[in-house]
Each structure stands twice: as structure tokens, then as C-alpha cells.
Design an enzyme around this catalytic site. Structure first.
Site, short mmCIF file in Angstrom:
data_model
loop_
_atom_site.label_atom_id
_atom_site.label_comp_id
_atom_site.label_asym_id
_atom_site.label_seq_id
_atom_site.Cartn_x
_atom_site.Cartn_y
_atom_site.Cartn_z
N TYR A 160 54.41 -10.79 -25.91
CA TYR A 160 55.32 -10.74 -24.69
C TYR A 160 56.03 -9.37 -24.86
O TYR A 160 56.04 -8.76 -23.50
CB TYR A 160 56.51 -11.88 -24.93
CG TYR A 160 57.58 -11.66 -23.83
CD1 TYR A 160 57.20 -11.81 -22.48
CD2 TYR A 160 58.88 -10.99 -24.27
CE1 TYR A 160 58.32 -11.43 -21.42
CE2 TYR A 160 59.89 -10.88 -23.47
CZ TYR A 160 59.47 -11.10 -21.93
OH TYR A 160 60.69 -10.84 -21.08
N LYS A 164 55.42 -6.51 -21.51
CA LYS A 164 56.58 -5.90 -20.90
C LYS A 164 56.44 -4.37 -20.98
O LYS A 164 56.89 -3.86 -20.21
CB LYS A 164 57.76 -6.46 -21.13
CG LYS A 164 58.04 -7.82 -20.64
CD LYS A 164 58.21 -8.14 -19.19
CE LYS A 164 59.41 -7.70 -18.69
NZ LYS A 164 59.58 -8.02 -17.28
#
Length: 377
Positions: A160, A164
Site C-alpha cells: 500500500y 501511494k
């Protein structure tokens, strides 16, 4: 610097989400002269549609349902838009979401949106990033009152945060790209720290666990592992301030191609102690220490991750906690919002006491239904 968004057409992606919906609400409440607001999400929530309906008589509001990976849909959504606030992302803290899915939405979706913005002469692009683009790293190296110039060995151990980080890089690299009308794209990125407030799925999860644990929050983080919580209302406010400032040529020169940590004056405390601070008026307690010593928990997480890997060809086993999650909630990781204050004029709109009060009231309002729902399971 705070001249407002009069006549501006603004697109908010991820508008049904925790942060995105709050940004939509704030734009509609604070910018009465906004030319148009387009609220976009893959699935439009009932709450978002109600918000849009409430303001239809004052501002032109469009609710757009579609996927950020769909280039044709993005083309239709961005035509005539001046400003994009891109909050759409899939969040994963436990490894339930595959790397391919995370990258396709968080990274590839962002790249497609940037291309469409260039093609449609969208002048301003504000990206909702995350503290996790920088860490904590796999060594659990602490940060105290970190800032944008801090050099931190950012070796990430989770998909994750990496998705990002790559998306944020794409956004900041796109700054200055030539538009077809002769202008140039101006981009910046906001990195909120841990966000709490009404509607937080993580806070609801912790509340459910406390209800099942006889009214006591589980201790998931050491008391000395200080986090940097930020209220969702202040995160939305920071986006509004950034949108106003980025239109000002002097402020835009400072903001263009830069990222900013977004936090507020919430006291630094561990994640577990934040849960307790928000819920103690409801009679909720918190465990005094971790269920097991941290090294033991880390070893168990390693074993479960290994088992998950070995079983992958046969069945999907998602560990209840991972090494990444343990490091995340047990590492002191705090930042300052001084650069956002200096460059764009950001000041938190809501005090800690106000944020705590409204969040506690929300928790009180959902507790009866959560108790009833958990009884049926």
C-alpha cells in the site's frame, strides 16, 4: 492567498470515501460561488448523494459513478474542469488486497487521470497522499516532529505504501507539463498523518473489538510509541486551503511540485491511547500493555506470513496481523505542519477538544447498532 474558488469547476475523486466526502461537504459549505462540483467515485454512497442533493439549488453539483482506471469515463469527467482533488485510492493495512489491485488503482489510475487532465487543460491537481509513503521503514526507525526536508531511509515493506509513493512521484513529476491550451499543469501532494473522526472505518473496527472485549480497547501499540493523529475535518480543510492557495500565482510558485505533511494540534499519543481518549467518556477502557511482548508478536507475525506464503497455491490465508502493521503502530512517527502553514496559510480549523467531542458523539450514536449487529454474528 485565500481568494476563494469563485467560478471554478472542481472534480473530487473518491468522493464517497472518508476523506473525499468530507472535502465535498466542505467545498459546498464554504465555496458558495464555486462554479461547479463534480463528485466522482466507483460506487456513490447514499450519504454522498444526500449531500449533493442538499446543495443542488445553490451550486451545480454532478455525481459521477465510474472507475478511475476507465480512461473514457475519466475523459467525460474532466472536460471543462479547472481543478482536480484526487483522493480515490484503495487502502490496505493487512495484506488482504493483492499487489496488482493496489497498483492498478492507486498508481495506474492516478497516471491515467494525470494524462486526461493534460489532454483536457485541467490547470490544478491536488493529490491526497499518505504518511505511509515515507514510513515507518522496515527497521522501525522513529521520527519526531519530522518535516519535508527530512532524509529518512524509506525502505517500505508493504504494497500500500509503495503504491501511494509511486503515485505521488507521478503527480509531482507531472508538475509543469504543457497543456494543449498553452498553459502548464500545477500539482502538489498532501500527506495526512493518521486520520481519525466520524465515519472512520478503523475507529469503528476498534470500537467493535472493544465491545466484544467487555468495553476495553485492545492494546495494539506501546504507550511510548507516539503517533501523530489528525482530525478528518482538518484534513478536508487543508485541501480547501491548498485549492485556494494554488490559484494564487505567488503561492503556486512555492507549492508547485511539492508535498506537505498535514496534521493538527491533536496531542501525540499511541494509537491505542487515542482510541481510549476518544472513547473514555463512553465508559470504554484500554488494556495496560500488549497481549505479548513485542518481540514475540513480531515472531508470530513472521510465522503467519510464512504460512500464508506457503499456502498461497492452495488457499488464501490472510494473517490477522503482519510485521508491517506491528511496526506501523509501534513506532514513534510524528510530523509538523509548519511548511503547509508557511507556503499555503494552513492552520487547523478544529481544536483537539472539538474533534474529540464530535468523534465521541459519533461513537456513542453507533454503539447501540454495533452491539446489536455483533450479537447476531
Amino acid at each position: 492567498m485565500s481568494g476563494g474558488l469563485a467560478g471554478i469547476s472542481c472534480l473530487v475523486t473518491g468522493a464517497s470515501g472518508f476523506v473525499g466526502h468530507r472535502i465535498v461537504q466542505m467545498l459546498l459549505e464554504e465555496e458558495e460561488d464555486l462554479g461547479e462540483l463534480r463528485a466522482m467515485d466507483k460506487t456513490l454512497s447514499r450519504q454522498l448523494l444526500q449531500t449533493c442533493d442538499r446543495f443542488q439549488s445553490k451550486i451545480q453539483v454532478k455525481a459521477l459513478e465510474g472507475d478511475v482506471r476507465d480512461a473514457e469515463f475519466l475523459q467525460r469527467s474532466c472536460q471543462g474542469v479547472d481543478l482536480v482533488i484526487h483522493t480515490a485510492a484503495i487502502i490496505d493495512t493487512t495484506g488482504r488486497i493483492s499487489k496488482d489491485t493496489l497498483m492498478s488503482i492507486n498508481l495506474n489510475g492516478t497516471e491515467k487521470l494525470l494524462e486526461v487532465c493534460v489532454q483536457n487543460n485541467v490547470q490544478y491537481f491536488i493529490y491526497t497522499s499518505s504518511m505511509e509513503v515515507v514510513g515507518p521503514n522496515i527497521n522501525g526507525d522513529p521520527v519526531v516532529n519530522g518535516h519535508e526536508d527530512l532524509v529518512y531511509e524509506s525502505i517500505l515493506g508493504f504494497c500500500y505504501g509503495e503504491s501511494k509513493r509511486q503515485a505521488e512521484r507521478a503527480v509531482l513529476r507531472a508538475n509543469g507539463r504543457d497543456l494543449h491550451n498553452g498553459g502548464a499543469l500545477v500539482t502538489c501532494s498532501l500527506r495526512p498523518t493518521y486520520i481519525f473522526g466520524e465515519g472512520s472505518q478503523f475507529l469503528q473496527l476498534h470500537l467493535d473489538q472493544a465491545i466484544q472485549n467487555r468495553g476495553v480497547f485492545h492494546r495494539i501499540s506501546k504507550k511510548e510509541a507516539l503517533a501523530n493523529p489528525v482530525y478528518v475535518g482538518n484534513v478536508a480543510w487543508a485541501h480547501l486551503i491548498a485549492a485556494r492557495a494554488i490559484k494564487d500565482p505567488d503561492a503556486a510558485k512555492k507549492m508547485a511540485g511539492n508535498f506537505y505533511y498535514i496534521c493538527d494540534d491533536t496531542p501525540h499519543m499511541s494509537y491505542s491511547d487515542l482510541n481510549h481518549a476518544l472513547g473514555k467518556e463512553l465508559g470504554l477502557g484500554v488494556e495496560g500493555r500488549l497481549a505479548m511482548p513485542y518481540p514475540v508478536l513480531y515472531f508470530l507475525a513472521s510465522m503467519m506470513e510464512m504460512i500464508s506464503f506457503l499456502l498461497r497455491p492452495f488457499i488464501r490465508f490472510v494473517p490477522p496481523f503482519t510485521r508491517h502493521l506491528l511496526i506501523l503502530v509501534n513506532t514513534t512517527f510524528t510530523f509538523t505542519y509548519r511548511k503547509a502553514q508557511r507556503d499555503m496559510g494552513y492552520e487547523p480549523r478544529y481544536s483537539w477538544e472539538e474533534a474529540r467531542r464530535v468523534t465521541c458523539s459519533w461513537m456513542a450514536s453507533i454503539m447501540p447498532q454495533r452491539k446489536e449487529s455483533l450479537k447476531k454474528k
